[in-house]
Design a protein around this motif. Structure first.
Motif, PDB file in Angstrom:
ATOM      1  N   PRO A   2      35.849 -40.051-106.858  1.00 59.35           N
ATOM      2  CA  PRO A   2      36.263 -39.637-108.200  1.00 59.35           C
ATOM      3  C   PRO A   2      37.014 -40.714-108.964  1.00 59.35           C
ATOM      4  CG  PRO A   2      37.743 -38.716-106.555  1.00 59.35           C
ATOM      5  CD  PRO A   2      36.666 -39.415-105.795  1.00 59.35           C
ATOM      6  N   HIS A   3      36.881 -40.654-110.303  1.00 58.80           N
ATOM      7  CA  HIS A   3      37.629 -41.524-111.216  1.00 58.80           C
ATOM      8  C   HIS A   3      38.623 -40.652-111.985  1.00 58.80           C
ATOM      9  CE1 HIS A   3      34.567 -44.581-110.395  1.00 58.80           C
ATOM     10  NE2 HIS A   3      33.670 -43.649-110.623  1.00 58.80           N
ATOM     11  N   VAL A   4      39.791 -41.198-112.270  1.00 49.60           N
ATOM     12  CA  VAL A   4      40.882 -40.410-112.840  1.00 49.60           C
ATOM     13  C   VAL A   4      41.230 -40.917-114.236  1.00 49.60           C
ATOM     14  CG1 VAL A   4      43.302 -39.718-112.594  1.00 49.60           C
ATOM     15  CG2 VAL A   4      41.826 -39.841-110.579  1.00 49.60           C
ATOM     16  N   TYR A  47      43.124 -35.966-114.825  1.00 51.07           N
ATOM     17  CA  TYR A  47      41.807 -35.350-114.868  1.00 51.07           C
ATOM     18  C   TYR A  47      40.823 -36.209-114.070  1.00 51.07           C
ATOM     19  CZ  TYR A  47      44.071 -32.683-118.537  1.00 51.07           C
ATOM     20  OH  TYR A  47      44.945 -31.882-119.231  1.00 51.07           O
ATOM     21  N   GLN A  48      40.050 -35.566-113.207  1.00 47.76           N
ATOM     22  CA  GLN A  48      39.246 -36.276-112.221  1.00 47.76           C
ATOM     23  C   GLN A  48      37.772 -35.918-112.349  1.00 47.76           C
ATOM     24  OE1 GLN A  48      40.652 -36.774-107.952  1.00 47.76           O
ATOM     25  NE2 GLN A  48      39.077 -35.221-107.667  1.00 47.76           N
ATOM     26  N   THR A  49      36.902 -36.948-112.252  1.00 45.54           N
ATOM     27  CA  THR A  49      35.463 -36.714-112.238  1.00 45.54           C
ATOM     28  C   THR A  49      35.054 -36.140-110.885  1.00 45.54           C
ATOM     29  OG1 THR A  49      34.876 -38.884-111.338  1.00 45.54           O
ATOM     30  CG2 THR A  49      35.147 -38.727-113.732  1.00 45.54           C
ATOM     31  N   LEU A  66      35.587 -33.229-116.378  1.00 42.77           N
ATOM     32  CA  LEU A  66      36.658 -33.645-115.476  1.00 42.77           C
ATOM     33  C   LEU A  66      37.571 -32.464-115.200  1.00 42.77           C
ATOM     34  CD1 LEU A  66      35.599 -36.351-116.794  1.00 42.77           C
ATOM     35  CD2 LEU A  66      37.854 -37.287-116.311  1.00 42.77           C
ATOM     36  N   GLU A  67      38.080 -32.395-113.966  1.00 43.76           N
ATOM     37  CA  GLU A  67      38.951 -31.307-113.548  1.00 43.76           C
ATOM     38  C   GLU A  67      40.395 -31.798-113.488  1.00 43.76           C
ATOM     39  OE1 GLU A  67      39.653 -28.426-109.607  1.00 43.76           O
ATOM     40  OE2 GLU A  67      38.128 -30.009-109.594  1.00 43.76           O
ATOM     41  N   THR A  84      29.613 -34.985-118.209  1.00 48.35           N
ATOM     42  CA  THR A  84      30.349 -34.769-116.960  1.00 48.35           C
ATOM     43  C   THR A  84      31.734 -34.228-117.299  1.00 48.35           C
ATOM     44  OG1 THR A  84      29.178 -36.582-115.859  1.00 48.35           O
ATOM     45  CG2 THR A  84      31.240 -35.835-114.863  1.00 48.35           C
TER      46      THR A  84
END
Length: 354
Positions: A43-45, A90-92, A82-83, A80
């Motif tokens: 994941p990317h943030v 927020y993360q992918t 992000l959560e 996409t």
């Protein structure tokens, strides 16, 4: 001056003064976007915060922006979501990775309905890293009796000749072996019968710690001076704080190819960070990035959304490889009591056999 005035007022007997309400004007709250995506699997943030303008009495106060809708849209129309994993972070999805040749746009909708977007960022290929070497260095300081020591990381690669290239280097959080001395543990001074007396512990002398520094150094370069050539670039300095290099230190170098606009932004940030801090320096500037408000084109949004190709290389640094070392910090206790330390190595810990 305001703090001095308040102290003076507090020293005056309360019966001699009338109450006075000091009106302090709160600075403008600026949305700040921090983070990037690249071609490595996620994941990317992306971090969203609000901070205050320079000169505000609330300057330095950072508030996470919660419950926002954050999406990344590519030039082929794929969206996409992000959560939010922590307040303002927020993360992918774990498998998300940017693709070379596509452009990406970050879109944000806040809880109050305000919307923001970045300009599209195209992912350009970056040269592979041939190797990363280390230089053990000693840096003089104003205190002649206490120099800074540490390690410079140097990336070696061949720049492509057929295009203009812009480079951005970051390192992932470092992980290292924490060396403790539980056999030196002593009783606390409040011990009823033997204050400060020896009380050796059976465990544990070796732990592993992954650093989680919010601010990490970065380095940038363009190929104006080395287009098409073999080159070496100093990308960061890791200071020896007495614990990092007592045994083995692991880091991962990221070499990213970024857009000319991203390079220009990071260069301005680097120049601002290099201000010495004297009274004759200009106040920090709010550097405009590639984020804009869809509701108010005059609203200043801080930060820059970067999409980049990346090449990485893992590096293990051993204490025996260093010419200069800081005085070791002695930890006379169980290493598991060091914040965030664990007796179990992380799953990615795989130093080469000697």
């Amino acid at each position: 001056m305001l703090k001095r005035l308040l102290v003076i007022c507090l020293l005056i007997p309360l019966s001699c003064i009338d109450p006075y309400n000091i009106g302090l004007e709160e600075g403008e709250q600026l949305l700040t976007v921090e983070g990037f995506i690249n071609t490595m699997p996620g994941p990317h943030v992306i971090k969203l915060t609000r901070t205050d303008t320079y000169g505000s009495v609330f300057e330095g106060l950072i508030r996470p922006v919660r419950q926002a809708q954050v999406i990344v849209r590519d030039s082929e129309g794929l969206v996409t979501f992000l959560e939010e994993i922590e307040p303002g972070e927020y993360q992918t999805p774990a498998g998300f990775a940017a693709r070379i040749g596509l452009s990406y746009t970050l879109q944000i909708r806040l809880l109050n309905g305000r919307e923001y977007t970045s300009f599209p960022e195209r992912v350009n290929p970056v040269a592979p890293i041939d190797s990363v070497s280390i230089r053990s260095v000693q840096i003089a300081t104003e205190n002649r009796l206490q120099d800074r020591v540490g390690v410079q990381l140097v990336a070696h690669f061949k720049d492509p000749e057929e295009q203009n290239n812009y480079y951005y280097w970051r390192t992932k959080p470092g992980t290292y072996v924490v060396v403790a001395n539980p056999e030196l543990f002593t009783n606390p001074p409040t011990h009823p019968t033997n204050p400060r007396g020896p009380n050796p512990k059976d465990c544990c002398d070796i732990c592993y710690l992954t650093e989680n520094n919010r601010l990490r150094d970065f380095s940038i370069a363009s190929d104006e001076d080395f287009n098409g050539l073999e080159t070496s670039q100093i990308i960061t300095f890791i200071e020896d704080n007495g614990t990092r290099f007592r045994r083995t230190f692991r880091t991962e170098v990221l070499q990213m190819g970024i857009s000319p606009e991203a390079h220009r932004f990071l260069k301005l940030v680097d120049q601002q960070l290099s201000i010495t801090g004297s009274v004759f320096d200009q106040p920090p500037a709010n550097i405009r990035g590639n984020m804009i408000s869809l509701d108010d084109p005059n609203e200043l949004v801080l930060g820059y959304f970067i999409a980049a190709d990346v090449q990485s290389q893992v590096l293990y640094i051993n204490n025996a490889d260093l010419e200069f070392r800081a005085t070791p910090r002695i930890i006379p206790d169980d290493c598991r009591l060091v914040p965030n330390a664990s007796i179990n190595p992380p799953p990615f810990w795989n130093p080469p056999a000697n």
